[in-house]
Scaffold this active site. Structure first.
Site, PDB file in Angstrom:
ATOM      1  N   CYS A   1       0.841  -1.207   0.000  1.00 24.72           N
ATOM      2  CA  CYS A   1       0.000   0.000   0.000  1.00 24.72           C
ATOM      3  C   CYS A   1       0.878   1.261   0.000  1.00 24.72           C
ATOM      4  CB  CYS A   1      -0.983  -0.043   1.170  1.00 24.72           C
ATOM      5  SG  CYS A   1      -2.334   1.156   1.015  1.00 24.72           S
TER       6      CYS A   1
ATOM      7  N   HIS B   1      -3.962  -4.851  -0.175  1.00 23.88           N
ATOM      8  CA  HIS B   1      -3.588  -5.369   1.145  1.00 23.88           C
ATOM      9  C   HIS B   1      -3.654  -6.892   1.123  1.00 23.88           C
ATOM     10  CE1 HIS B   1      -3.427  -1.618   3.480  1.00 23.88           C
ATOM     11  NE2 HIS B   1      -4.333  -1.192   2.628  1.00 23.88           N
TER      12      HIS B   1
ATOM     13  N   GLU C   1      -2.789  -8.884   3.394  1.00 21.20           N
ATOM     14  CA  GLU C   1      -3.208  -9.347   4.720  1.00 21.20           C
ATOM     15  C   GLU C   1      -4.716  -9.233   4.928  1.00 21.20           C
ATOM     16  OE1 GLU C   1      -2.667  -4.932   5.340  1.00 21.20           O
ATOM     17  OE2 GLU C   1      -1.813  -6.479   4.047  1.00 21.20           O
TER      18      GLU C   1
END
Length: 211
Positions: free
Chosen positions: A81, A186, A188
């Site tokens: 990001c 992202h 995650e």
């Protein structure tokens, strides 16, 4: 397990990134110590927030040169990001110079009648480097999770590893060149696809560790 330094420069919650790396088979070490960056097997530079505070915090902690040195040494590096954007020379979001590791600028999405800015939610990647290690074992055009109003525009199109389309605008979603990789989305927060991408990165790190 490979030790991956997760750079702490006060730009966002690092917990979910660390959990993802643990699930991918690595030992995350949250740090802002140049010595620990040097000792780690790889580096992850996450980040959410604004461009100027990000580069200011990195420089205030004396991390700019250690990050550049690590990348130049061939150490595997993954930006996430904002950690992708600050690798570039400058951003339309701020006035501070970026790290300049990648030639190019960070630009803002143009307003269009039928899109929201920030671009927030799930979108499909279109692979431009089909053989990148990041994309191993992924389905074609996988869905990943984004939250951003700005995107990177590299001068060299060959480092672009994937794009996305938001409205009529097709923009860079990931870059990859040798040991340097970075993504706008992202991983995650991208469910099993994101975990596979982190696992691919960790697998590359493991390969580089001397036996």
């Amino acid at each position: 397990m490979p030790v991956i330094a997760v750079v702490d420069y006060e730009m966002g919650n690092l917990h979910s990134v660390c959990k993802g790396l643990e699930k991918a088979g690595a030992t995350p070490n949250v740090t802002y110590s140049p010595k620990e960056l040097e000792q780690a097997d790889a580096i992850v530079l996450p980040g959410v927030g604004a461009f100027d505070p990000a580069v200011q915090h990195l420089r205030a902690r004396g991390l700019e040169q250690p990050i550049k040195d690590a990348i130049a040494s061939g150490k595997p590096f993954l930006g996430i990001c904002l950690g992708l954007q600050i690798l570039f020379e400058s951003s339309a979001e701020g006035t501070q110079p970026g790290l300049g590791i990648i030639k190019g600028k960070v630009r803002r999405f143009r307003p269009e009648p039928d899109i929201t800015i920030p671009h927030m939610g799930w979108n499909q990647l279109e692979m431009t480097q089909a053989k990148s290690i990041l994309w191993e074992h992924l389905p074609s055009d996988p869905w990943v999770y984004f939250v951003h109003s700005y995107y990177v525009d590299p001068i060299d199109p060959l480092i672009r590893a994937a794009t996305i389309t938001h409205g009529t605008q097709t923009v860079t979603a990931a870059i990859a060149h040798e040991n340097l990789m970075a993504v706008q989305f992202h991983p995650e927060k991208s469910s099993n696809i994101g975990l596979q991408i982190l696992s691919n990165f960790v697998a590359q790190v493991r390969e580089k560790i001397p036996a």
